[in-house]
Enzyme design. Structure first.
Site, PDB file in Angstrom:
ATOM      1  N   HIS A  15       0.830  -1.204   0.000  1.00  0.00           N
ATOM      2  CA  HIS A  15       0.000   0.000   0.000  1.00  0.00           C
ATOM      3  C   HIS A  15       0.870   1.262   0.000  1.00  0.00           C
ATOM      4  CE1 HIS A  15      -3.607  -2.377   0.761  1.00  0.00           C
ATOM      5  NE2 HIS A  15      -2.884  -3.066   1.632  1.00  0.00           N
ATOM      6  N   ASP A 113      -5.867   5.276   0.704  1.00  0.00           N
ATOM      7  CA  ASP A 113      -6.015   4.031  -0.036  1.00  0.00           C
ATOM      8  C   ASP A 113      -7.287   3.325   0.426  1.00  0.00           C
ATOM      9  OD1 ASP A 113      -5.473   2.508   2.248  1.00  0.00           O
ATOM     10  OD2 ASP A 113      -3.419   2.048   1.674  1.00  0.00           O
ATOM     11  N   TRP A 367      -0.427  -6.973  -7.185  1.00  0.00           N
ATOM     12  CA  TRP A 367      -0.495  -6.020  -8.292  1.00  0.00           C
ATOM     13  C   TRP A 367       0.791  -5.230  -8.456  1.00  0.00           C
ATOM     14  CZ3 TRP A 367      -2.649  -6.385 -12.520  1.00  0.00           C
ATOM     15  CH2 TRP A 367      -2.848  -5.294 -13.376  1.00  0.00           C
ATOM     16  N   GLU A 372       5.531  -4.325 -11.919  1.00  0.00           N
ATOM     17  CA  GLU A 372       6.984  -4.272 -12.080  1.00  0.00           C
ATOM     18  C   GLU A 372       7.437  -5.225 -13.181  1.00  0.00           C
ATOM     19  OE1 GLU A 372       8.874  -4.951  -8.320  1.00  0.00           O
ATOM     20  OE2 GLU A 372       8.020  -3.145  -7.400  1.00  0.00           O
ATOM     21  N   GLU A 388      -6.427 -10.767  -3.469  1.00  0.00           N
ATOM     22  CA  GLU A 388      -7.019 -10.713  -4.805  1.00  0.00           C
ATOM     23  C   GLU A 388      -6.125 -11.342  -5.862  1.00  0.00           C
ATOM     24  OE1 GLU A 388      -4.158  -7.324  -5.236  1.00  0.00           O
ATOM     25  OE2 GLU A 388      -5.100  -8.493  -3.663  1.00  0.00           O
ATOM     26  N   GLN A 389      -5.117 -12.102  -5.436  1.00  0.00           N
ATOM     27  CA  GLN A 389      -4.095 -12.570  -6.373  1.00  0.00           C
ATOM     28  C   GLN A 389      -4.632 -13.563  -7.407  1.00  0.00           C
ATOM     29  OE1 GLN A 389      -1.012 -13.859  -3.652  1.00  0.00           O
ATOM     30  NE2 GLN A 389      -0.837 -11.796  -2.786  1.00  0.00           N
TER      31      GLN A 389
END
Length: 474
Positions: A15, A113, A367, A372, A388-389
């Site tokens: 984050h 966030d 994410w 990257e 959430e992968q």
């Protein structure tokens, strides 16, 4: 007078880093003054090191630590990670209002966030506009904005639905890909997540760490679909990819990069499962032997396994390192000597991904790591672990076409060594790997074009900058 904005990320490097990259961009490219609030309660060693180095970058980039709070009586061992984050955040920002009042000049905006939405009420009292920087992927943003409707319309558990979730204007989402926090609606994690995302419509705008061409359909839906317009969804600004630009290298990091220097181009598989991810004991053994059987060169970032929690190192990343020989299979280090490098806990990920010898990335599909890899043009082997992968993995494999997934056999939880061996060889040496590398190169160009002057993300951020500067005139 320079326009002044403040930032408030929730705990965790995933984050903090994207919000900090935006803060740096505003200071160095747009002439802003920034106050960057940091939640220090139960901060990891990696976070502490990061904020110490960040404080030295510019007098216009002020790092402000929120006072530590005693959460010993309200944080318990059986609490899931998101509940811990939200409880720590709620307790920590009790000191935010007087600290915002003391800032001079008053910020023209506070950028939060997804888990620091409690600050919205404080900023409403102070007449400070709040913008939400959604640091995860667009599939999760679309699902999050749809969640209050889904919560109202569906009885029982979402995972028991007979068909994929139909999000207006978007690709259907399989129930097995849903965010972990949505799989048990009775748990406090679900309630915290629903509370935070239900506040998204009250933001002055939503910033997203992606670019237009990466997910044309969902971005168009978020901006134009009648459902999202009726919520109403605030203006959406795709401003990414914002990733780390540099890293502080230690002596051992230089040794890793020196080893890479001596390897053939695109010959090394980089294996790293994020700042908070840990494998089970059985899965770590299978992964290790799968790498050895593949006969491919590799860098393996490894942590002490845990059979309890895949996000077990979220609050301890960057702490003292263990001896990998204590939990890797007997004989593994000897058999892979000269072929692979085993690193405990942490590596300079961006430096490894940038290196010409890196040919693929076995990633948890967080994410930040996915971005990257895309920016550096490196294809992926998707290994989602939590949060959430899984939805990110599906997007990378099935929609974007830059990854393959190593899958467990039907009915099994652990991915076997033979599957790992086959997948690694396919990506590193096979025709599939060539296709993935070609697609990754296309996405690298697309990402750079979005950020360059006149690109979609450049223009989106420039529009935001103009909005914030206009607040000075009011």
């Amino acid at each position: 007078m320079k326009p002044h904005v403040s930032f408030l990320p929730s705990p965790g490097m995933g984050h903090i880093i994207p919000l900090f990259q935006l803060a740096k961009c505003l200071v160095f490219n747009h002439g802003f003054q920034v106050s960057f609030f940091v939640i220090t309660t139960q901060s990891s060693a990696a976070q502490d090191q990061f904020t110490r180095s960040a404080a030295e970058l510019s007098p216009d980039l002020n790092i402000i630590s929120l006072p530590e709070t005693d959460v010993s009586g309200i944080i318990f061992e059986d609490m899931r990670i998101l509940t811990q984050i939200c409880v720590i955040t709620r307790e920590s920002i009790k000191s935010l209002k007087p600290m915002l009042i003391e800032l001079n000049p008053t910020p023209v905006a506070l950028i939060i966030d997804i888990f620091t939405t409690d600050a919205m009420e404080i900023c409403e009292e102070l007449s400070i506009p709040v913008y939400s920087f959604f640091t995860a992927s667009t599939p999760l943003l679309a699902l999050s904005l749809y969640l209050p409707t889904l919560d109202f319309e569906v009885e029982g558990e979402f995972v028991d639905l007979p068909a994929p979730v139909e999000i207006p204007g978007c690709k259907p989402m399989r129930t097995e890909d849903l965010l972990d926090q949505l799989k048990d609606r009775k748990n406090d994690e679900y309630k915290w997540y629903l509370l935070n995302v239900s506040r998204l419509p009250y933001a002055a705008g939503i910033l997203v760490n992606t670019w237009e061409n990466l997910d044309v359909q969902r971005i168009a839906a978020l901006k134009q679909n009648s459902f999202f317009r009726s919520i109403p969804t605030p203006p959406v600004f795709p401003i990414g990819p914002l990733i780390k630009e540099e890293e502080t290298l230690k002596e051992k990091d230089a040794e890793i990069l020196a080893w890479l220097d001596n390897q053939p181009c695109e010959s090394v598989l980089f294996v790293a499962l994020g700042s908070g991810g840990t494998l089970s004991s059985k899965q770590l053994i299978e992964l290790a032997w799968g790498l050895e059987m593949s006969k491919q060169k590799f860098i393996l970032v490894v942590r002490k396994p845990t059979d309890a929690n895949a996000s077990g190192t979220y609050f301890t990343v960057g702490s003292d390192e263990d001896d990998p020989s204590a939990y890797l299979p007997d004989g593994f280090l000897e058999k892979t000597s000269g072929v692979g490098v085993v690193v405990p806990s942490w590596v300079p990920q961006l430096a490894v991904l940038r290196h010409r010898s890196t040919g693929a990335f076995l990633s948890h599909c967080g994410w930040n790591s996915a971005l990257e890899s895309l920016v550096q043009g490196v294809p992926m082997i998707a290994w989602p672990m939590y949060a959430e992968q899984r939805m990110n993995s599906t997007m990378l494999v099935e929609e974007i076409g830059v990854a393959v997934k190593a899958a467990a056999e039907i009915g099994e939880v652990v991915v076997g060594r033979k599957e790992i061996e086959t997948t690694v060889r396919e990506v590193m040496q096979g025709e599939k790997g060539k296709m993935l590398r070609s697609r990754a190169a296309e996405l690298k160009r697309s990402a750079n074009e979005a950020l360059d002057g006149g690109g979609s993300s450049y223009l989106s951020l420039s529009l935001l900058v103009d909005i914030w500067k206009s607040y000075l005139k009011k």
